[in-house]
Design an enzyme around this catalytic site. Sequence first.
Site, PDB file in Angstrom:
ATOM      1  N   GLU A  18      -3.050  -2.613  43.806  1.00  0.00           N
ATOM      2  CA  GLU A  18      -4.427  -1.710  43.252  1.00  0.00           C
ATOM      3  C   GLU A  18      -4.589  -2.144  41.923  1.00  0.00           C
ATOM      4  OE1 GLU A  18      -2.650   0.465  46.649  1.00  0.00           O
ATOM      5  OE2 GLU A  18      -2.114  -0.478  44.717  1.00  0.00           O
ATOM      6  N   HIS A  34       0.268  11.353  50.398  1.00  0.00           N
ATOM      7  CA  HIS A  34      -0.839  10.726  50.886  1.00  0.00           C
ATOM      8  C   HIS A  34      -1.827  11.834  51.332  1.00  0.00           C
ATOM      9  CE1 HIS A  34       2.348   7.567  51.477  1.00  0.00           C
ATOM     10  NE2 HIS A  34       1.218   6.714  51.900  1.00  0.00           N
TER      11      HIS A  34
END
Length: 342
Positions: free
Chosen positions: A70, A139
């Site tokens: 990322e 998550h």
Amino acid sequence: MTAEAPPESVDRELTMSRAMVEAIADEMRDNEEVFYMGEDVADYGGIFDSTQGLLDEFGHDRVMDVPISETAYLGAAVGAAQEGMRPIAELMFVDFFGVAMDQIYNQMAKNTYMSGGAVNVPMVLTAAVGGTYNDAAQHSQTLYGTFAHLPGMKVVVPSTAFDAKGLMHNAIRDDDPVVYMFHKRLMGIGWMPAPDGPKTPVPETDYTIPFGSADVKREGGDVTVVTLGLHVHRALEAAESLTEEGIDVEVVDLRSLVPLDTDTVLESVRKTGRLVVVDEDYRSFGVTGEIIASVVEGGLADLEAVERLAHPDVPIPYARPLENETIPDTGDIADAVRAVHE
């Protein structure tokens, strides 16, 4: 074209994921500088169908799978935006923002300010948010408040397909960085059934929904419920159930946090005198507190009662019964409304 509600003549319905993809495809056709990058967004089509079908039309040059870094690809998106392109960069889960926080909050959010306006960063950061499907603490977070707290980024949260398309068109065209947060449960994918409500009529023509324009999804006179994302639909379910008890609930969907439409919230609370704020983000230092503070600062001295519902300040549990206990549901909202209505 600006629209606030789907025209009555629209006879097709889309899921939220289809509406998002339609808006992205329209913008990619109109502007060759628009492209999409992220993990599993090309060949797989996005694990939440956020890009399903785009690869077939636009190819790998404009719909790009990236390595699991990322830091690298969000930094690349910032650079591309500053050079005049309009990248859309996806965080597969918003929880992953931590490994690229410098690229997000020190570069994407601040480079226009730090350059004295010499550069713009016209990019969209899309991110899947929310729990309710047992994927545990890394998550399942929502984190609306984290991004809204950091200056320099606009933050939008659609709850319906109609809103998703209009907000996406607006986000891609905006010259500032926009964080576009979509709830997994609302996307309409087969393995994660959506509640009733996110699938709506959506015009085939393009339209925009301006940021900072909350939407009254249900009018009522007794209690105002202010919320966003998944909990718009849970609030609507609670409101319908409470009609049998003679309680008339107004549901306000914020749609964007930055900018925040406090005027619509204040107008509703002036009418009802009672306020419930619901959020899937953590309770402390979050959206619920901000909305309540804005109402108080708005001078509503005649406010009769206030309640707030949010995720408690604990990691989101993996076990389904524990996750269900921590995330506010329809029954929790109904109980909060009853509490302020007494």
